[in-house]
Design a protein around this motif. Structure first.
Motif, PDB file in Angstrom:
ATOM      1  N   VAL A  75       0.819  -1.209   0.000  1.00 41.03           N
ATOM      2  CA  VAL A  75       0.000   0.000   0.000  1.00 41.03           C
ATOM      3  C   VAL A  75       0.856   1.263   0.000  1.00 41.03           C
ATOM      4  O   VAL A  75       0.576   2.222  -0.733  1.00 41.03           O
ATOM      5  CB  VAL A  75      -0.955  -0.001   1.222  1.00 41.03           C
ATOM      6  N   TYR A 134       4.198   1.633  -0.808  1.00 47.10           N
ATOM      7  CA  TYR A 134       5.173   1.725  -1.903  1.00 47.10           C
ATOM      8  C   TYR A 134       4.743   0.829  -3.063  1.00 47.10           C
ATOM      9  O   TYR A 134       5.465  -0.113  -3.429  1.00 47.10           O
ATOM     10  CB  TYR A 134       6.560   1.316  -1.408  1.00 47.10           C
ATOM     11  N   PRO A 135       3.589   1.072  -3.653  1.00 45.72           N
ATOM     12  CA  PRO A 135       3.099   0.166  -4.705  1.00 45.72           C
ATOM     13  C   PRO A 135       4.052   0.032  -5.881  1.00 45.72           C
ATOM     14  O   PRO A 135       4.122  -1.031  -6.500  1.00 45.72           O
ATOM     15  CB  PRO A 135       1.765   0.805  -5.121  1.00 45.72           C
ATOM     16  N   GLU A 136       4.795   1.104  -6.160  1.00 46.88           N
ATOM     17  CA  GLU A 136       5.717   1.070  -7.293  1.00 46.88           C
ATOM     18  C   GLU A 136       6.995   0.295  -6.984  1.00 46.88           C
ATOM     19  O   GLU A 136       7.785   0.009  -7.891  1.00 46.88           O
ATOM     20  CB  GLU A 136       6.070   2.502  -7.712  1.00 46.88           C
ATOM     21  N   ARG A 180      -6.517   6.697   5.523  1.00 51.72           N
ATOM     22  CA  ARG A 180      -6.768   6.474   4.089  1.00 51.72           C
ATOM     23  C   ARG A 180      -8.270   6.293   3.834  1.00 51.72           C
ATOM     24  O   ARG A 180      -8.654   5.662   2.882  1.00 51.72           O
ATOM     25  CB  ARG A 180      -5.989   5.246   3.613  1.00 51.72           C
ATOM     26  N   GLY A 202     -10.255   2.136  -0.137  1.00 52.19           N
ATOM     27  CA  GLY A 202      -9.378   3.189  -0.611  1.00 52.19           C
ATOM     28  C   GLY A 202      -7.912   2.841  -0.431  1.00 52.19           C
ATOM     29  O   GLY A 202      -7.077   3.121  -1.302  1.00 52.19           O
ATOM     30  N   ALA A 203      -7.591   2.212   0.712  1.00 53.15           N
ATOM     31  CA  ALA A 203      -6.209   1.814   0.959  1.00 53.15           C
ATOM     32  C   ALA A 203      -5.754   0.743  -0.022  1.00 53.15           C
ATOM     33  O   ALA A 203      -4.695   0.861  -0.660  1.00 53.15           O
ATOM     34  CB  ALA A 203      -6.066   1.314   2.391  1.00 53.15           C
ATOM     35  N   SER A 223      -6.908  -0.046  -2.866  1.00 52.76           N
ATOM     36  CA  SER A 223      -6.925   0.357  -4.277  1.00 52.76           C
ATOM     37  C   SER A 223      -5.588   0.943  -4.710  1.00 52.76           C
ATOM     38  O   SER A 223      -5.345   1.100  -5.907  1.00 52.76           O
ATOM     39  CB  SER A 223      -8.052   1.359  -4.533  1.00 52.76           C
ATOM     40  N   ARG A 224      -4.704   1.244  -3.759  1.00 55.16           N
ATOM     41  CA  ARG A 224      -3.363   1.738  -4.088  1.00 55.16           C
ATOM     42  C   ARG A 224      -2.456   0.619  -4.598  1.00 55.16           C
ATOM     43  O   ARG A 224      -1.453   0.869  -5.260  1.00 55.16           O
ATOM     44  CB  ARG A 224      -2.717   2.379  -2.853  1.00 55.16           C
ATOM     45  N   GLN A 282      -0.713  -2.292  -6.607  1.00 52.99           N
ATOM     46  CA  GLN A 282      -0.539  -2.528  -8.037  1.00 52.99           C
ATOM     47  C   GLN A 282      -0.060  -3.943  -8.354  1.00 52.99           C
ATOM     48  O   GLN A 282      -0.168  -4.388  -9.493  1.00 52.99           O
ATOM     49  CB  GLN A 282       0.485  -1.528  -8.601  1.00 52.99           C
TER      50      GLN A 282
END
Length: 406
Positions: free
Chosen positions: A191, A193-195, A327, A332-333, A335-336, A338
């Motif tokens: 959540v 650091y999704p990237e 959040r 909502g949390a 959904s971050r 990836q």
């Protein structure tokens, strides 16, 4: 039973703290320090934690297994549970009181194959096996932090791990894996650091601590705080046997009950009496059942390798765990996120019931994230993720290599 043999061999008084201290044999630990108190280093920036406090000269102890690829594409982060540490694999020995807590999973040819993957396992912030925690020297006076150590959160632990990843030259983790409290760190990585997360595997954990989970933690904290030898958290100069070993042991006994299932306790101990010879056929108030002696042993044993204040600080972080905090809501949390997720539950887990792992999968699927669920069918309760390795070795290896989901 092995634990009975261990009981017979434990004769030394419990030390005031079982923490690793600077000057002790490092074993296989490596160390990374950041947020220097020297203003000429890195601008003298402090490390802020969620409670509003700041820390300087923060050290993270960690161990690595395997070799990092030139492009850092094979890096796997392994997050430990409450009383775990960086020694995830390898034998006990100088610097390491116990064998690696996931030794059967990590190594050449094992599910987390170190001929293929570069595994990093850090001791968490707040821990007591080399990372900065309550037993660590305070930068101001060199004395242990003790009661001065701030409340921290799972997110604080993850932020410190992100600094370690930067130091190691790992921009993206191929996969982040962890069970119990380690699974909480895994979720926050996905959540926060999704990237930086290519895939993640939360095991026997939850998106937010429930009232019952908090209740178990509260009982343990109260037991420890009521030990007069805890001294408000400043006990580090106490002689062996004069530290908060009794309070820590009771807290651990409470937790130990939640780590196993009713069936396992019944099958293993039943109603057997341990001290019949002392009382004969009479009942005695302190006559012990075998299960009591087992719990007492595990409670006392922890004091030789862990620190009471770390137990409190980390337990509080687990109770504060809530990916929705700040959040708005869980959806909502999540959904971050990836990266694809393999969530693993345990059929008999009373501490983090399997429905919580299924909730993770369902929530991610609802926001369009690829997610699968695998369940360990075991009588061993929460600890099955440390015992029944055969049941999730293949799904985990398949996820690592192919992102294959059940």
């Amino acid at each position: 039973m092995r634990w009975l043999d261990e009981m017979a061999n434990v004769t030394d008084p419990v030390p005031a703290t079982g923490a690793w201290q600077p000057g002790d044999n490092p074993g296989h630990r490596q160390f990374f320090t950041f947020a220097s108190s020297d203003p000429t280093v890195d601008g003298g920036r402090r490390f802020a934690v969620d409670s509003g406090a700041t820390l300087t000269d923060v050290t993270i102890a960690y161990e690595t297994f395997g070799k990092l690829a030139p492009d850092a594409s094979n890096a796997v982060l392994l997050c430990h549970a409450w009383t775990g540490d960086s020694h995830a694999a390898g034998p006990a020995g100088r610097g390491h009181a116990t064998p690696g807590w996931w030794d059967g999973m990590i190594g050449p040819g094992r599910p987390i194959d170190t001929d293929r993957w570069f595994v990093v396992c850090p001791n968490v912030l707040g821990g007591c096996q080399g990372s900065t925690g309550p037993s660590s020297p305070h930068p101001d006076d060199g004395r242990p932090y003790g009661s001065r150590f701030p409340v921290i959160t799972i997110r604080d632990m993850v932020r410190a791990q992100a600094r370690l990843a930067d130091h190691l030259g790992i921009p993206v983790w191929h996969t982040v894996i962890g069970g119990s409290m380690g699974g909480m760190q895994v979720l926050e990585w996905a959540v926060m650091y999704p990237e930086r997360v290519g895939g993640f595997v939360p095991i026997a954990t939850c998106m937010q601590a429930t009232a019952q989970q908090i209740a178990w933690g509260a009982i343990g904290r109260r037991a420890l705080a009521l030990d007069p030898r805890w001294r408000g958290g400043d006990y580090y100069d106490a002689e062996p046997g004069d530290g908060p070993g009794d309070g820590l042991a009771i807290a651990r006994m409470v937790a130990q009950v939640t780590f196993r299932s009713d069936n396992v306790f019944t099958d293993r101990f039943g109603r057997n009496i341990a001290q019949r010879s002392r009382f004969g056929d009479r009942f005695g108030l302190w006559q012990q059942f075998e299960v009591e002696r087992y719990l007492e042993h595990h409670g006392t044993k922890l004091g030789y390798r862990f620190d009471a204040n770390s137990y409190l600080v980390i337990g509080k972080a687990m109770d504060l765990h809530d990916v929705a905090r700040g959040r708005w809501h869980l959806e909502g949390a999540m959904s971050r996120v990836q990266a694809p997720c393999l969530s693993i539950g345990i059929s008999s887990d009373m501490l983090y019931p399997a429905y919580q792992q299924r909730q993770i999968t369902e929530m991610l699927a609802s926001v369009g994230v690829p997610a699968g669920y695998h369940e360990i069918v075991s009588p061993h309760g929460h600890d099955a993720f440390l015992i029944n390795l055969d049941q999730f070795a293949e799904p985990l290896a398949d996820f690592l290599e192919h992102r294959k989901l059940p």
